[in-house]
Design a protein around this motif. Sequence first.
Motif, PDB file in Angstrom:
ATOM      1  N   ASP A 123      -4.500  -1.930  14.305  1.00 23.63           N
ATOM      2  CA  ASP A 123      -4.788  -1.016  15.666  1.00 23.63           C
ATOM      3  C   ASP A 123      -6.039  -0.056  15.519  1.00 23.63           C
ATOM      4  O   ASP A 123      -5.582  -0.259  14.859  1.00 23.63           O
ATOM      5  N   LEU A 124      -6.090   0.618  16.461  1.00 24.39           N
ATOM      6  CA  LEU A 124      -6.930   1.459  16.753  1.00 24.39           C
ATOM      7  C   LEU A 124      -6.225   2.724  16.661  1.00 24.39           C
ATOM      8  O   LEU A 124      -4.865   3.226  16.542  1.00 24.39           O
ATOM      9  N   LYS A 125      -6.773   3.799  15.867  1.00 24.00           N
ATOM     10  CA  LYS A 125      -6.672   5.141  15.536  1.00 24.00           C
ATOM     11  C   LYS A 125      -7.105   6.254  16.057  1.00 24.00           C
ATOM     12  O   LYS A 125      -8.335   6.031  16.454  1.00 24.00           O
ATOM     13  N   PRO A 126      -6.832   6.959  16.329  1.00 23.99           N
ATOM     14  CA  PRO A 126      -5.204   7.233  17.241  1.00 23.99           C
ATOM     15  C   PRO A 126      -5.370   6.603  17.757  1.00 23.99           C
ATOM     16  O   PRO A 126      -5.425   6.103  19.264  1.00 23.99           O
ATOM     17  N   PRO A 127      -3.961   5.868  18.122  1.00 23.19           N
ATOM     18  CA  PRO A 127      -3.080   4.766  19.713  1.00 23.19           C
ATOM     19  C   PRO A 127      -3.012   5.479  20.758  1.00 23.19           C
ATOM     20  O   PRO A 127      -3.902   4.598  21.586  1.00 23.19           O
TER      21      PRO A 127
END
Length: 104
Positions: free
Chosen positions: A99-103
């Motif tokens: 998952d990418l951070k921040p979403p």
Amino acid sequence: EVLDRLSWAMPETPPPDRRRLVNAMYRHFGMTAMEVLRMAVKPTPEILSLVDCAGVQPMCDGLARGKGLLVICAHLSNWELLAAASSASGLPLGITVKDLKPPA
């Protein structure tokens, strides 16, 4: 939404240039979507003709000996074609994502 994000990420870029960039992005997305749909009906030799498969045989040989194989690649260009060529070559494929951070 996309233009808003581009204005935040690229404030120095003039609005007409950002609009052209968004239009090009959506054109590219549409072309990629069509390519993926067309790959579903292409015969294996045609898929393999689109990709330089140099170096695939040693990977197949290693898998045949029970060795694992880890390939790391960037999410650039038409990576869907790479997945189709892998499958057409007989290489089992699993994809791991993060998952990418921040979403947002």
